[in-house]
Write a protein that holds these residues in place. Sequence first.
Motif, PDB file in Angstrom:
ATOM      1  N   CYS A 152       0.845  -1.212   0.000  1.00 33.06           N
ATOM      2  CA  CYS A 152       0.000   0.000   0.000  1.00 33.06           C
ATOM      3  C   CYS A 152       0.870   1.249   0.000  1.00 33.06           C
ATOM      4  N   CYS A 153       0.385   2.274  -0.655  1.00 32.09           N
ATOM      5  CA  CYS A 153       1.075   3.563  -0.626  1.00 32.09           C
ATOM      6  C   CYS A 153       1.073   4.062   0.826  1.00 32.09           C
ATOM      7  N   PRO A 154       2.230   4.415   1.374  1.00 31.84           N
ATOM      8  CA  PRO A 154       2.269   4.850   2.771  1.00 31.84           C
ATOM      9  C   PRO A 154       1.564   6.183   3.039  1.00 31.84           C
ATOM     10  N   LEU A 155       1.270   6.955   2.000  1.00 34.94           N
ATOM     11  CA  LEU A 155       0.593   8.237   2.209  1.00 34.94           C
ATOM     12  C   LEU A 155      -0.926   8.145   2.069  1.00 34.94           C
ATOM     13  N   CYS A 156      -1.398   7.406   1.057  1.00 27.64           N
ATOM     14  CA  CYS A 156      -2.855   7.372   0.821  1.00 27.64           C
ATOM     15  C   CYS A 156      -3.475   5.990   1.014  1.00 27.64           C
ATOM     16  N   SER A 157      -2.666   4.978   1.245  1.00 29.56           N
ATOM     17  CA  SER A 157      -3.105   3.597   1.501  1.00 29.56           C
ATOM     18  C   SER A 157      -3.707   2.891   0.281  1.00 29.56           C
ATOM     19  N   LYS A 158      -3.552   3.453  -0.926  1.00 23.74           N
ATOM     20  CA  LYS A 158      -4.004   2.760  -2.134  1.00 23.74           C
ATOM     21  C   LYS A 158      -3.066   1.592  -2.418  1.00 23.74           C
ATOM     22  N   SER A 159      -3.606   0.552  -3.029  1.00 26.19           N
ATOM     23  CA  SER A 159      -2.782  -0.581  -3.434  1.00 26.19           C
ATOM     24  C   SER A 159      -1.762  -0.113  -4.466  1.00 26.19           C
ATOM     25  N   ILE A 160      -0.544  -0.623  -4.362  1.00 21.33           N
ATOM     26  CA  ILE A 160       0.484  -0.206  -5.319  1.00 21.33           C
ATOM     27  C   ILE A 160       0.751  -1.283  -6.374  1.00 21.33           C
ATOM     28  N   LEU A 161      -0.134  -2.259  -6.453  1.00 21.52           N
ATOM     29  CA  LEU A 161      -0.146  -3.216  -7.558  1.00 21.52           C
ATOM     30  C   LEU A 161      -1.521  -3.137  -8.195  1.00 21.52           C
TER      31      LEU A 161
END
Length: 168
Positions: A23-32
């Motif tokens: 997860c993106c550490p800033l917005c928590s979106k999946s990064i895959l």
Amino acid sequence: MATARTDYGENEHSILYAETSGCCPLCSKSILFRKPGSSRLNKGYEVAHIYPLNPTPSQVTALIGRAAPQAINALENVIALCPSCHTKYDKDFKLDEMDKLRKIKDGFLVEARANATVADYKIQEEVYEPPRILRRLQLLRGWSHEEVSEVFARGTRARRAHGVRAPR
């Protein structure tokens, strides 16, 4: 002269992905992400420098008093961010955001060092307990092979208030 961006290999990308737990550490979106109709997962993150790789003149002014890392392209100075957070971080640079990312990354590094330390030490599979204590613990923990029937005070098998073996 501008500093060249390092082309990180598969191992470095694996480390960066694992740090963020996907997860993106800033917005928590999946990064895959998975493209429609595809079964393959694709990399949906970008490698962002915490301390800017090639600071702009305004960033240089803001960074006065803050030392640049010795190895600007080292894994200690980069973090995996989703593309929108990376763009926002680069275009709208703020010291607060840099400090926030630095704190997040430092937490990742501490966790990685702790995991490496644990892996370095062989932990005993079984804790040795003297036989007398082991027998007592087995009974207390309820994993003895003996059949033990408990007698509670004032129960059907109790003779007196203190149980079957109470002194007369």
